[in-house]
Design an enzyme around this catalytic site. Structure first.
Site, PDB file in Angstrom:
ATOM      1  N   HIS A  71       2.039 -23.911 -63.150  1.00 44.17           N
ATOM      2  CA  HIS A  71       0.856 -23.822 -64.001  1.00 44.17           C
ATOM      3  C   HIS A  71       0.271 -25.188 -64.319  1.00 44.17           C
ATOM      4  CE1 HIS A  71       1.967 -19.627 -64.215  1.00 44.17           C
ATOM      5  NE2 HIS A  71       0.662 -19.467 -64.341  1.00 44.17           N
ATOM      6  N   ARG A  93       8.189 -21.096 -58.248  1.00 41.69           N
ATOM      7  CA  ARG A  93       6.928 -21.778 -57.902  1.00 41.69           C
ATOM      8  C   ARG A  93       6.811 -23.149 -58.535  1.00 41.69           C
ATOM      9  NH1 ARG A  93       2.787 -17.779 -61.171  1.00 41.69           N
ATOM     10  NH2 ARG A  93       1.332 -19.508 -61.248  1.00 41.69           N
ATOM     11  N   CYS A 112      -6.456 -12.936 -57.391  1.00 38.48           N
ATOM     12  CA  CYS A 112      -6.742 -14.064 -58.288  1.00 38.48           C
ATOM     13  C   CYS A 112      -5.694 -15.171 -58.220  1.00 38.48           C
ATOM     14  CB  CYS A 112      -6.904 -13.572 -59.724  1.00 38.48           C
ATOM     15  SG  CYS A 112      -5.431 -12.766 -60.375  1.00 38.48           S
ATOM     16  N   ARG A 157      -7.028 -16.672 -68.334  1.00 40.50           N
ATOM     17  CA  ARG A 157      -5.599 -16.764 -68.678  1.00 40.50           C
ATOM     18  C   ARG A 157      -5.486 -16.964 -70.196  1.00 40.50           C
ATOM     19  NH1 ARG A 157      -5.196 -19.587 -63.344  1.00 40.50           N
ATOM     20  NH2 ARG A 157      -3.462 -18.635 -62.213  1.00 40.50           N
ATOM     21  N   ARG A 175      -7.039 -11.452 -69.204  1.00 41.10           N
ATOM     22  CA  ARG A 175      -5.643 -11.042 -68.979  1.00 41.10           C
ATOM     23  C   ARG A 175      -4.879 -11.204 -70.284  1.00 41.10           C
ATOM     24  NH1 ARG A 175      -1.944 -14.116 -64.770  1.00 41.10           N
ATOM     25  NH2 ARG A 175      -2.055 -15.729 -66.366  1.00 41.10           N
ATOM     26  N   ASN A 212       0.370 -15.875 -56.636  1.00 40.40           N
ATOM     27  CA  ASN A 212       1.264 -16.976 -57.039  1.00 40.40           C
ATOM     28  C   ASN A 212       2.647 -16.427 -57.385  1.00 40.40           C
ATOM     29  OD1 ASN A 212      -1.076 -18.419 -56.855  1.00 40.40           O
ATOM     30  ND2 ASN A 212      -1.439 -18.460 -59.053  1.00 40.40           N
ATOM     31  N   ASP A 213       2.639 -15.373 -58.190  1.00 40.76           N
ATOM     32  CA  ASP A 213       3.917 -14.778 -58.548  1.00 40.76           C
ATOM     33  C   ASP A 213       4.443 -13.863 -57.456  1.00 40.76           C
ATOM     34  OD1 ASP A 213       4.811 -15.768 -61.054  1.00 40.76           O
ATOM     35  OD2 ASP A 213       3.026 -14.879 -61.938  1.00 40.76           O
ATOM     36  N   GLU A 273       1.867  -8.396 -58.918  1.00 40.54           N
ATOM     37  CA  GLU A 273       2.484  -9.718 -58.711  1.00 40.54           C
ATOM     38  C   GLU A 273       4.002  -9.669 -58.668  1.00 40.54           C
ATOM     39  OE1 GLU A 273       1.164 -12.449 -61.717  1.00 40.54           O
ATOM     40  OE2 GLU A 273       1.418 -11.025 -63.336  1.00 40.54           O
TER      41      GLU A 273
HETATM   42  C1  PEP Z   1      -0.662 -15.173 -60.045  1.00 40.58           C
HETATM   43  O1  PEP Z   1       0.516 -14.990 -60.330  1.00 40.58           O
HETATM   44  O2  PEP Z   1      -1.086 -15.217 -58.881  1.00 40.58           O
HETATM   45  C2  PEP Z   1      -1.670 -15.366 -61.108  1.00 40.58           C
HETATM   46  C3  PEP Z   1      -2.949 -15.417 -60.824  1.00 40.58           C
HETATM   47  O3  PEP Z   1      -1.233 -15.528 -62.381  1.00 40.58           O
HETATM   48  P1  PEP Z   1      -0.533 -16.868 -62.901  1.00 40.58           P
HETATM   49  O4  PEP Z   1      -0.749 -17.926 -61.863  1.00 40.58           O
HETATM   50  O5  PEP Z   1      -1.159 -17.214 -64.193  1.00 40.58           O
HETATM   51  O6  PEP Z   1       0.895 -16.475 -63.031  1.00 40.58           O
HETATM   52 MG    MG Z   2       1.112 -14.505 -62.332  1.00 43.63          MG
END
Ligand code: PEP
Ligand code: MG
Length: 585
Positions: free
Chosen positions: A207, A484, A521, A314, A351, A473-474, A450
């Site tokens: 993040h 990550r 996203c 977010r 979210r 991402n997750d 995710e």
């Molecule tokens: C993701 O997990 O892809 C996402 C968009 O949420 P975050 O990156 O905030 O976990």
């Molecule tokens: Mg996520």
């Protein structure tokens, strides 16, 4: 001597400036420039604080009981000596006079210089004096923080490379070098003076990296050693695209990067012409390009690049770094409303809070090394465990929906039971508002896909929700069991792993089957190298950092979506999709 440090590329662009080393524990120290005529006042402020600490230590020394251990008296002597040391005071004054740093920043900068000298000492006893110096600096900082600064922060000037080389004193761009930065620290730096960031730790989709990207300033993370190898005030170049940091660059290298910087600016200028062009493929397919935002203010940036809505707000950034005091309903409502109004009638997807893992609320910081916070009480799990907090947020979002189109997005769902609990709480929030006669609006409700479990049972999710949003991402982190935020396994974090692509493709297919819109996203949405593949798989809604929107739009305009379909399916079915992707279509 020129040398380079390699890390992970995070945010495009090149930053050239002087390094500011900041220890993680000092990140809450204010960093701003003062005006030249405020120098003496700032030095005086520092002097007052230092004298207060000297008096404090002398008092302690005087009041030391007779039977106190001898070492205690000796320790106070050392502290007094360090505090009055010439290298400290002269150094700090130099940062204030020559660089126009505010006093706290000047003090921590000089501390970093001296700390490095201590680290390099052969004698173990002397090496350990660094901890004493740190304590002394800490005391002075505490005194200064208690007393309000009479000095107003000043906006830094943007400078070109040529100008910089002529003027080696102040107003030079600064690049922050730290061992680690939390997402909350990064938010603070959003308003700061830094032109680039370098950290030792962190992965490309941590993040911290995500916020750096949203700020659209060059950053390199996961360098492992930068904070040890770079010295305070070194000239450095941050190549955010290649993931390289060049320390003490030679004039030839500087000229080369100056050129690269200008090329980047020209490219941005060229892309900015696409701002008002509708995102439609060559074969007439409309594509929605949405923005990911962290704060309501970001809506302005989103509109500036022609985003047709916010695909991911977010909301957790409203909750972080507040020393445990969560935002109440009114504060949240005002923030969501500001984002909704900021988008001027375009939809905003909010979210619900996704704290945990690498986004700790300060009081939730997991210190237990044996626990893995990414698998812990994160996102919707935390919301369901704290129903009062969750209801507050849901009410605030529903109230904001009275001011424009709002979508509600729920992170990290894996169980149907969680969906049912969430739905019950949402109904309760609506009833509470209705009973109180508080104006509120309708929202479409979506689930983030995710967690692999959600992707594998996506039909149930598609039935239960109005829309889906793939959080790659997750999804990558949990499918491949790769943290990550951990740079040591970053090479295994692979968006093009066949398992990941299959889950993405299956989610898009399920959306089409059930007639439910699917958005993406995660960071994959903002990578122009993946735009054609995602279009081929049927994705028509991409949500990304505003800074990426125009580059992705360019890819959309060049693509023929229908013709990409077969190729995209082949890429997904391949054992090595990356090779096929590289060979192009
Ligand atoms: C993701 O997990 O892809 C996402 C968009 O949420 P975050 O990156 O905030 O976990
Ligand atoms: Mg996520």
């Amino acid at each position: 001597m020129t040398f380079s440090i390699h890390g992970l590329a995070v945010a495009r662009g090149v930053a050239i400036g002087r390094a500011v080393l900041v220890a993680s524990s000092r990140l809450d120290v204010a960093h701003y420039f003062i005006a030249a005529d405020q120098v003496e006042a700032e030095i005086a402020r520092l002097r007052v604080a230092r004298n207060a600490v000297v008096e404090e230590l002398q008092r302690l020394q005087k009041d030391l009981p007779k039977d106190a251990p001898q070492e205690l008296g000796a320790l106070l002597d050392v502290h007094l000596m360090l505090l009055q040391d010439d290298e400290l005071t002269t150094g700090v004054k130099r940062w204030i006079r020559e660089r126009l740093y505010n006093a706290e920043w000047a003090l921590t900068s000089q501390f970093e210089v001296l700390a490095r000298q201590f680290d390099e000492m052969e004698d173990a006893y002397l090496r350990e004096r660094k901890a004493d110096l740190e304590q002394v600096v800490e005391r002075v900082l505490r005194h200064m923080m208690g007393a309000a600064s009479p000095v107003a922060p000043r906006e830094p000037r943007q400078r070109r490379l040529g100008e910089l080389l002529l003027d080696d004193t102040h107003d030079v761009p600064l690049v922050l070098v730290a061992h680690d930065l939390s997402p909350a620290d990064m938010l603070q730096f959003k308003k700061s003076v830094f032109a680039g960031f370098v950290t030792d730790v962190g992965g490309r989709t941590s993040h911290t990296a995500i916020v750096a990207r949203s700020m659209d300033i060059p950053a390199v993370v996961g360098t492992r050693t930068a904070s040890q190898l770079v010295r305070q005030d070194d000239w450095i170049i941050v190549d955010g695209e290649a993931g390289i940091v060049i320390v003490d660059p030679s004039p030839i290298i500087l000229a080369e990067y100056g050129f690269k910087q200008r090329q980047g600016e020209l490219e941005r200028e060229r892309l900015s012409r696409l701002r008002n062009t509708p995102a439609v493929t060559r074969d007439g397919q409309r594509v929605e390009l949405l923005a990911n935002i962290e704060m309501p203010d970001d809506a302005r940036t989103a509109l500036k690049v022609g985003a047709v809505g916010v695909g991911l707000f977010r909301s957790e950034f409203l909750f972080m770094g507040r020393h445990g005091v969560l935002p109440d309903e009114e504060e949240q409502y005002q923030a969501y409303r500001a984002a909704v109004e900021g988008m001027q009638g375009l939809p905003v997807t909010i979210r619900t809070v996704d704290v945990g893992a690498d986004k700790p609320l300060d009081e939730l910081r997991h210190d237990d090394a044996h626990l893995n916070p990414a698998l812990g009480l994160r996102a919707i799990r935390w919301s369901l465990a704290e129903p009062a907090m969750f209801l507050t947020q849901l009410r605030a979002i529903l109230r904001a929906a009275a001011h424009g189109p709002v979508n509600l997005l729920i992170p990290m769902l894996a169980h149907l039971g969680e969906i049912r609990q969430m739905q019950a709480l949402l109904a309760q929030a609506r009833t509470q508002l209705a009973q109180a006669g508080t104006p509120h609006g309708l929202v479409r409700v979506g689930a983030m896909i995710e967690v692999p479990a959600a992707a594998l049972m996506v039909d149930s999710f598609a039935r239960a929700f109005d829309f889906l949003s793939i959080g790659t991402n997750d999804l990558i982190q949990y499918t491949l069991a790769i943290d990550r935020a951990d740079e040591t396994v970053a090479h295994l974090y692979d968006p093009l792993h066949p398992a990941v692509l299959r889950l993405v493709a299956a989610t898009l297919d399920a959306g089409a089957r059930h007639g439910k819109p699917v958005s993406l996203c995660g960071e994959m949405a903002g990578d122009p190298a993946l735009t054609r593949l995602l279009l081929g798989l049927g994705l028509r809604s991409f949500s990304m950092h505003p800074a990426q929107i125009l580059a992705v739009k360019q890819e959309v305009l060049r693509a023929d979506a229908a013709r990409l379909r077969d190729w995209a399916l082949q890429v997904v079915a391949a054992e090595e999709p990356a090779a096929l992707l590289a060979s192009g279509h």
